[in-house]
Each structure stands twice: as C-alpha cells, then as structure tokens.
Write an enzyme that holds these catalytic residues in place. Structure first.
Site, PDB file in Angstrom:
ATOM      1  N   LEU A  68       0.806  -1.216   0.000  1.00 31.35           N
ATOM      2  CA  LEU A  68       0.000   0.000   0.000  1.00 31.35           C
ATOM      3  C   LEU A  68       0.840   1.267   0.000  1.00 31.35           C
ATOM      4  O   LEU A  68       0.478   2.263  -0.627  1.00 31.35           O
ATOM      5  CB  LEU A  68      -0.931   0.003   1.218  1.00 31.35           C
ATOM      6  CG  LEU A  68      -2.109   0.966   1.179  1.00 31.35           C
ATOM      7  CD1 LEU A  68      -3.167   0.503   0.191  1.00 31.35           C
ATOM      8  CD2 LEU A  68      -2.734   1.126   2.564  1.00 31.35           C
ATOM      9  N   ARG A  69       1.967   1.255   0.693  1.00 34.95           N
ATOM     10  CA  ARG A  69       2.811   2.446   0.793  1.00 34.95           C
ATOM     11  C   ARG A  69       3.966   2.411  -0.212  1.00 34.95           C
ATOM     12  O   ARG A  69       5.076   2.838   0.085  1.00 34.95           O
ATOM     13  CB  ARG A  69       3.358   2.593   2.215  1.00 34.95           C
ATOM     14  CG  ARG A  69       2.311   3.050   3.215  1.00 34.95           C
ATOM     15  CD  ARG A  69       2.937   3.418   4.538  1.00 34.95           C
ATOM     16  NE  ARG A  69       1.969   3.868   5.504  1.00 34.95           N
ATOM     17  CZ  ARG A  69       1.505   5.124   5.597  1.00 34.95           C
ATOM     18  NH1 ARG A  69       1.917   6.030   4.749  1.00 34.95           N
ATOM     19  NH2 ARG A  69       0.636   5.441   6.518  1.00 34.95           N
ATOM     20  N   SER A 153       0.337  -8.051   0.279  1.00 29.38           N
ATOM     21  CA  SER A 153      -0.677  -7.182   0.870  1.00 29.38           C
ATOM     22  C   SER A 153      -1.569  -6.613  -0.227  1.00 29.38           C
ATOM     23  O   SER A 153      -2.255  -7.376  -0.919  1.00 29.38           O
ATOM     24  CB  SER A 153       0.012  -6.101   1.698  1.00 29.38           C
ATOM     25  OG  SER A 153      -0.892  -5.482   2.585  1.00 29.38           O
ATOM     26  N   GLU A 265      -1.644  -9.381   9.625  1.00 25.34           N
ATOM     27  CA  GLU A 265      -1.437 -10.735   9.119  1.00 25.34           C
ATOM     28  C   GLU A 265      -2.593 -11.647   9.497  1.00 25.34           C
ATOM     29  O   GLU A 265      -3.008 -12.508   8.711  1.00 25.34           O
ATOM     30  CB  GLU A 265      -0.117 -11.301   9.640  1.00 25.34           C
ATOM     31  CG  GLU A 265       0.373 -12.517   8.872  1.00 25.34           C
ATOM     32  CD  GLU A 265       0.734 -12.211   7.426  1.00 25.34           C
ATOM     33  OE1 GLU A 265       0.884 -13.173   6.641  1.00 25.34           O
ATOM     34  OE2 GLU A 265       0.865 -11.027   7.071  1.00 25.34           O
ATOM     35  N   LEU A 267      -5.648 -10.740   9.750  1.00 24.89           N
ATOM     36  CA  LEU A 267      -6.718 -10.402   8.816  1.00 24.89           C
ATOM     37  C   LEU A 267      -6.444 -10.994   7.436  1.00 24.89           C
ATOM     38  O   LEU A 267      -7.356 -11.517   6.777  1.00 24.89           O
ATOM     39  CB  LEU A 267      -6.851  -8.886   8.726  1.00 24.89           C
ATOM     40  CG  LEU A 267      -8.023  -8.360   7.892  1.00 24.89           C
ATOM     41  CD1 LEU A 267      -9.354  -8.808   8.474  1.00 24.89           C
ATOM     42  CD2 LEU A 267      -7.970  -6.851   7.794  1.00 24.89           C
ATOM     43  N   HIS A 297       3.071  -9.344   9.353  1.00 21.95           N
ATOM     44  CA  HIS A 297       3.030  -8.629   8.081  1.00 21.95           C
ATOM     45  C   HIS A 297       4.370  -7.942   7.887  1.00 21.95           C
ATOM     46  O   HIS A 297       4.517  -6.737   8.093  1.00 21.95           O
ATOM     47  CB  HIS A 297       1.887  -7.602   8.168  1.00 21.95           C
ATOM     48  CG  HIS A 297       1.144  -7.388   6.888  1.00 21.95           C
ATOM     49  ND1 HIS A 297       0.416  -8.373   6.252  1.00 21.95           N
ATOM     50  CD2 HIS A 297       0.990  -6.275   6.119  1.00 21.95           C
ATOM     51  CE1 HIS A 297      -0.149  -7.887   5.174  1.00 21.95           C
ATOM     52  NE2 HIS A 297       0.191  -6.613   5.060  1.00 21.95           N
ATOM     53  N   TRP A 299       8.493  -8.057   5.799  1.00 20.60           N
ATOM     54  CA  TRP A 299       9.214  -8.411   4.580  1.00 20.60           C
ATOM     55  C   TRP A 299       9.966  -9.724   4.670  1.00 20.60           C
ATOM     56  O   TRP A 299      10.037 -10.477   3.691  1.00 20.60           O
ATOM     57  CB  TRP A 299      10.185  -7.288   4.214  1.00 20.60           C
ATOM     58  CG  TRP A 299       9.504  -6.107   3.597  1.00 20.60           C
ATOM     59  CD1 TRP A 299       9.179  -4.928   4.196  1.00 20.60           C
ATOM     60  CD2 TRP A 299       9.043  -6.005   2.253  1.00 20.60           C
ATOM     61  NE1 TRP A 299       8.546  -4.089   3.301  1.00 20.60           N
ATOM     62  CE2 TRP A 299       8.454  -4.727   2.096  1.00 20.60           C
ATOM     63  CE3 TRP A 299       9.069  -6.859   1.147  1.00 20.60           C
ATOM     64  CZ2 TRP A 299       7.889  -4.294   0.904  1.00 20.60           C
ATOM     65  CZ3 TRP A 299       8.528  -6.424  -0.049  1.00 20.60           C
ATOM     66  CH2 TRP A 299       7.936  -5.162  -0.159  1.00 20.60           C
TER      67      TRP A 299
END
Length: 318
Positions: A68-69, A153, A265, A267, A297, A299
């Site tokens: 998302l970012r 994600s 994570e 979710l 969540h 890397w």
C-alpha cells in the site's frame, strides 16, 4: 454480533496503511542491483527495476508488486529484500514496477480529490499494455505471455485480479498476505480508512462507492471461478500473525509495529482462508496454499515465501 464483528475487523484492518518495518532474508544469494527501464503511460513515464535471468532466457518473466505504501523511487522488494537477485540467479527475469501508492494496481475512475492528485491512476492498463510493450522491445525482448505476477498485501489481491482478467499474459499469480475477500464485513470500510492514511487517497475515485460493481470485479473471492477456468497456477500465503524469527522488538516503536503486523497478518490469513474455502467449493485444484505457523506482516516472511515458491514459479512460467 454483526456490529461486533465489523468492529473487530475494523480494529484489525485500520492499520493497513501503516508502515511495517522489516529486514528481508538473503537466501545466500549475491545481492545485485537491478537496472531502470522507463515506460510511457497515461500517468507519465513510469520506472521499473529489472533483473535479467542468469541464463539469458527471455521467456520466464515475473512481475513483483509492492504494498500500500509503495514509494516513487524504489520498490519495497528491492529496498527490503534481494528478491531480484535471488530469482534472476535462478533463471527468472524480474520486473519490479515502482510507485502506485494506494493504487491497488487498478484503473481508477478519476484522480483522488482528497490529496490534489493530478493524474488518474491507470495501473491495470500500464501493467498489461504499456509495460509489456516496453519489455518486449528489442533491447530486452521479454515474452508478453505466460508471465508470473506476485504481490504482497495490496499487491496480493491485485496479482490475482490481473491474472484472472489477463490469462494470456499471466499464467501464474501469487498472493502473499493479500486481502482476498474484500466483500467480507468491514473490509470495504477498512480499505477506505487505510487509503486515507496512506496518502489521503479517496477510494470512491478508485472503484466508486461500496455498492459499485467495480468492487466485485476486483474481489478474488468473487472472481475465483475465472482463476479455476483459466487454469492459472496460483500461490496463496498468509502466516498466523504470531511473532516469529523476524520479530525482535527492541523499542516502543518496534513493539507498535509488531502489534500492527500481527493484526494485519491475522486479517490476511482470515481472507486467504476464506478464499481457500471458496476455491474448494468450486472444485479448483490449481492453488498451492502456504500458512506458516508463525509470521507477521513483514518483509522477511514474504521473502521466505519467494524462496519457497521459486521452483513452482519457474516451472509454470515461460
């Protein structure tokens, strides 16, 4: 009970836009920098980072989508991992599109009117027309068909969407901690809040209000039969949300990020399990599922999935 469920989902999903700091593994590969490839598009020139396959082939190509970012200068895949080097060492050409914060890598209806955005996101068009045209050009010669596409994600659901609607281009799709059931209670509201947090983007400019059919068009739970009928090779992964090897908080900020990563994570796991049940209900047997007992969540866990996925990816593209 329904209100309570929505509240729980919202509480877990609101941090979707928050950064989760992490360090990727190396898989004992030499870290090599990719090179820039610029492609024209309706959004202006877009940069991608490319690694050529070690054996020189041009048929095995995978696109790695960011979260998302996503930043405009470098993909998180390169900033946090050496996925480009690792996969190219294993004879896969790697393409990492740069940018697309809060875009879901889809074609938007209009520019976001909350943050002064000047252009209309057209990422699906870019990834399925502009970029493959550039990659197929003489100096690269990459194949336009039977590619792979893997995302984390936000990029996880996008990877499945692009493969579902562009099966000739993408024969392989991977979702790592993706949100694959966005019609579930609270998910659309959560995405709205997350996109506001990540750049003040207005989700109504993307897919319209929550009752717009575009939401269903981009929901892997809904279009699952397409992936089955296309014969797309699919990899779906999400961990338990319990801290593991890459979660070693040493400060208050670390603990905060770890807590966010646990909720995100959990979710993603619920969404991925729902997708698994959906695929099973329609008799689909073209999906590999990986649900590690530990992982947030982060890397490091996503790169571990790349290492685990690599043989399957290499065997099913090109």
């Amino acid at each position: 009970m329904r209100q309570a469920l929505v509240s729980v989902v919202m509480a877990a999903a609101i941090p979707l836009g928050l950064a989760v700091v992490g360090t990727g593994a190396t898989a004992n590969a030499e870290i090599r920098a990719g090179f820039d490839v610029w492609s024209d598009s309706s959004m202006g020139p877009i940069k991608s980072r490319v690694w050529r396959a070690a054996d020189g082939n041009t048929s095995k190509v995978v696109y790695l989508l960011d979260g998302l970012r996503a930043t405009p200068d470098i993909s998180g895949w390169e900033h946090e991992t050496n996925a480009g080097s690792f996969l190219s060492d294993n004879n896969i050409n790697v393409v990492q599109p740069v940018g697309g914060e809060s875009s879901f890598y889809t074609d938007w209806y209009a520019p976001s009117n909350f943050n002064g955005q000047q252009i209309t996101y057209k990422w699906e068009t870019f990834l399925t027309q502009d970029l493959p045209n550039r990659l197929a050009a003489g100096d690269l010669g990459f194949s336009r068909t039977n590619n792979g596409i893997v995302g984390l994600s936000m990029g996880g659901s996008a990877a499945l969407t692009l493969a579902a609607y562009h099966p000739n281009q993408f024969s392989y799709a991977g979702s790592l901690s993706g949100y694959l059931n966005i019609s579930a209670p609270g998910m659309r509201e959560a995405i709205r809040v997350a996109m506001l947090d990540a750049g003040r983007y207005n989700v109504d400019s993307m897919w319209g209000p929550p009752w717009n059919p575009a939401w269903l068009r981009n929901d892997p739970f809904v279009f699952a039969p397409r992936l089955r009928d296309n014969g797309t090779r699919v990899w779906v992964s999400a961990a338990s949300g319990l801290p593991g090897n890459y979660d070693r908080p040493g400060s208050l900020l670390d603990y905060y990020n770890t807590a966010n990563g646990m909720g995100l994570e959990a979710l993603a796991l619920a969404n991925s399990r729902a997708f698994q049940a959906r695929m099973a209900s329609i008799g689909a047997n073209n999906v590999t599922y990986s649900f590690p007992a530990q992982g947030t969540h982060r890397w490091g866990y996503w790169f571990d999935q790349i290492v685990q996925m690599m043989p399957d990816l290499r065997a099913n593209i090109g």
